[in-house]
Design a protein around this motif. Structure first.
Motif, PDB file in Angstrom:
ATOM      1  N   UNK A 131      -0.441   6.927   7.695  1.00  0.00           N
ATOM      2  CA  UNK A 131      -1.702   7.265   7.043  1.00  0.00           C
ATOM      3  C   UNK A 131      -1.651   6.977   5.554  1.00  0.00           C
ATOM      4  N   UNK A 132      -2.615   7.486   4.829  1.00  0.00           N
ATOM      5  CA  UNK A 132      -2.693   7.273   3.391  1.00  0.00           C
ATOM      6  C   UNK A 132      -1.600   8.032   2.659  1.00  0.00           C
ATOM      7  N   UNK A 133      -1.435   7.688   1.399  1.00  0.00           N
ATOM      8  CA  UNK A 133      -0.480   8.403   0.552  1.00  0.00           C
ATOM      9  C   UNK A 133      -0.736   9.911   0.660  1.00  0.00           C
ATOM     10  N   UNK A 150      -2.058   1.752   2.226  1.00  0.00           N
ATOM     11  CA  UNK A 150      -3.171   1.850   1.296  1.00  0.00           C
ATOM     12  C   UNK A 150      -2.728   1.965  -0.146  1.00  0.00           C
ATOM     13  N   UNK A 151      -3.541   2.636  -0.938  1.00  0.00           N
ATOM     14  CA  UNK A 151      -3.334   2.732  -2.379  1.00  0.00           C
ATOM     15  C   UNK A 151      -2.388   3.872  -2.730  1.00  0.00           C
ATOM     16  N   UNK A 152      -1.722   3.728  -3.864  1.00  0.00           N
ATOM     17  CA  UNK A 152      -0.930   4.816  -4.444  1.00  0.00           C
ATOM     18  C   UNK A 152      -1.733   5.355  -5.616  1.00  0.00           C
ATOM     19  N   UNK A 153      -2.164   6.611  -5.585  1.00  0.00           N
ATOM     20  CA  UNK A 153      -3.047   7.137  -6.637  1.00  0.00           C
ATOM     21  C   UNK A 153      -2.376   7.103  -8.005  1.00  0.00           C
ATOM     22  N   UNK A 154      -3.130   6.683  -9.006  1.00  0.00           N
ATOM     23  CA  UNK A 154      -2.580   6.605 -10.365  1.00  0.00           C
ATOM     24  C   UNK A 154      -2.210   7.977 -10.916  1.00  0.00           C
ATOM     25  N   UNK A 163       7.413   1.242   2.506  1.00  0.00           N
ATOM     26  CA  UNK A 163       6.232   1.703   3.221  1.00  0.00           C
ATOM     27  C   UNK A 163       5.295   0.511   3.393  1.00  0.00           C
ATOM     28  N   UNK A 164       4.028   0.769   3.603  1.00  0.00           N
ATOM     29  CA  UNK A 164       3.049  -0.298   3.808  1.00  0.00           C
ATOM     30  C   UNK A 164       1.964  -0.244   2.730  1.00  0.00           C
ATOM     31  N   UNK A 165       2.335   0.211   1.541  1.00  0.00           N
ATOM     32  CA  UNK A 165       1.359   0.350   0.467  1.00  0.00           C
ATOM     33  C   UNK A 165       0.862  -1.020   0.007  1.00  0.00           C
ATOM     34  N   UNK A 166      -0.414  -1.084  -0.299  1.00  0.00           N
ATOM     35  CA  UNK A 166      -1.020  -2.252  -0.928  1.00  0.00           C
ATOM     36  C   UNK A 166      -1.772  -1.746  -2.145  1.00  0.00           C
TER      37      UNK A 166
END
Length: 385
Positions: A145-147, A169-173, A188-191
């Motif tokens: 799932x998401x971060x 998905x995204x990594x929150x700033x 992981x599969x972060x983009x």
């Protein structure tokens, strides 16, 4: 029919009394409400476990949670006379299952370590109640799932390790605004991309490796000069030129930017990183001369620059105890690229793609008979943001 002698009857009576005494102790509630909440939380977790091949949770029964394997109790921070569950460590247990919302009842938890298991799902939102959580290690599991944005709500968190999972998905700033000491999000599969506020993070270690993290390293990394000691950017889709701002990281001991698509020359500023011990720039498209100042760094032990297009190698680099210069375009060195491959590369322009300052064209190589003449290896200036 066998006739029991009096002493046999007495022995049986003792066994029965012992059995019922044990039951009565197990039925006695914990001495305080926090341990009772811990009992409810851990029992809910045990029921969420689908496989425990090594029997880590086989003794998770009864109210005495402080005797459970992998559960650690300590005096409460707000009342030293009150015993609470302060830590959970189920590392390397190979347990399958999920994390129930009930774990939010462990409000005194400081350590939560469950690496190298087969837990799936995600981190419960109820973790936001764990205001004392200092270390969170859920690495090497099957979370997806998401971060897990709930970690952004943990005011005491210093160590975050979510590597080797399937988060995407995204990594929150906002992650980089937390007062963390270590961030491991690799494998992981972060983009995502490098945020402008990356330099706000006070971490000593940050590992991005093996994710798709595009864009340039922001100039804000200069703000990490007093804290950052390890920066791992292996296989994160970096392209363009490596920013000279990297040289401001005076305390950095380990820098790994291997397995990317970085181009241009190595910044001279790397030679200012006096604490650097390990430098890996292999498997990129760097070119030109290796700055002498890099190989002269006082603490440098390992310098790997194989699989690039360098043609200049200072003699001092050859004196390093642990180096790798294979598969470059360096004259008179073994295991280099073919002449035709080097010629073809140096006829193509170098494009910084908006990252870093455009380095000057390399000087004429000493072996002109197989390198292109001066000026053919042009540089495309970075794009205006």
């Amino acid at each position: 029919m066998a006739i029991l002698l009096p002493h046999h009857k007495f022995a049986i009576l003792i066994v029965l009394l012992s059995f019922f005494t044990t039951l009565s102790h197990q039925a006695t509630p914990p001495p305080n409400p926090r341990l009772l909440n811990a009992f409810y939380a851990l029992q809910a977790w045990k029921h969420s476990i689908t496989s425990d091949p090594r029997g880590f949770t086989s003794d998770w029964y009864g109210y005495n949670v402080c005797n459970y394997t992998g559960v650690f109790c300590a005096p409460s921070q707000d009342d030293p006379h009150l015993t609470t569950v302060a830590g959970v460590d189920l590392n390397h247990a190979n347990i399958s299952g999920s994390l129930p919302e009930d774990l939010g009842l462990l409000t005194d938890l400081a350590l939560f370590h469950i690496n190298t298991n087969r837990f799936c799902g995600t981190v419960p939102k109820s973790f936001k109640k764990l205001s004392l959580l200092y270390e969170l290690d859920i690495s090497n599991n099957l979370f997806s799932g998401d971060f897990p944005s709930v970690v952004l709500s943990l005011p005491s968190l210093k160590f975050l390790d979510i590597r080797f999972n399937q988060f995407k998905g995204d990594v929150p700033s906002d992650l980089y605004n937390l007062k963390l000491d270590a961030i491991f999000i690799n494998n992981n599969l972060f983009e995502t991309s490098f945020p402008k506020n990356l330099g706000n993070s006070p971490v000593s270690v940050i590992v991005f490796a093996n994710n798709a993290i595009k864009g340039c390293l922001p100039s804000s990394i200069k703000k990490m000069s007093d804290t950052l000691e390890e920066l791992m950017l292996v296989n994160v889709s970096l392209s363009g030129c490596l920013t000279p701002d990297i040289g401001s990281l005076k305390k950095l001991r380990v820098l790994d930017v291997s397995q990317n698509s970085l181009v241009g020359m190595l910044p001279e500023s790397i030679g200012d990183m006096k604490s650097l011990e390990q430098l890996n720039v292999a498997h990129n498209k760097f070119s030109g001369d290796i700055p002498t100042s890099i190989c002269s760094l006082p603490r440098l032990e390992n310098f790997t620059y194989s699989d690039n297009y360098f043609f200049g190698e200072p003699k001092i680099c050859l004196k390093l105890a642990d180096k790798d210069d294979r598969k470059n375009c360096i004259p008179n060195r073994p295991l280099q690229r073919k002449v035709e491959e080097c010629k073809a590369f140096y006829y193509r322009p170098v494009n910084c793609r908006g990252c870093g300052a455009p380095p000057p064209p390399p000087p004429p190589p000493p072996t002109k008979h197989w390198f292109p003449p001066y000026g053919h290896h042009t540089y495309t200036p970075p794009l205006k943001n």
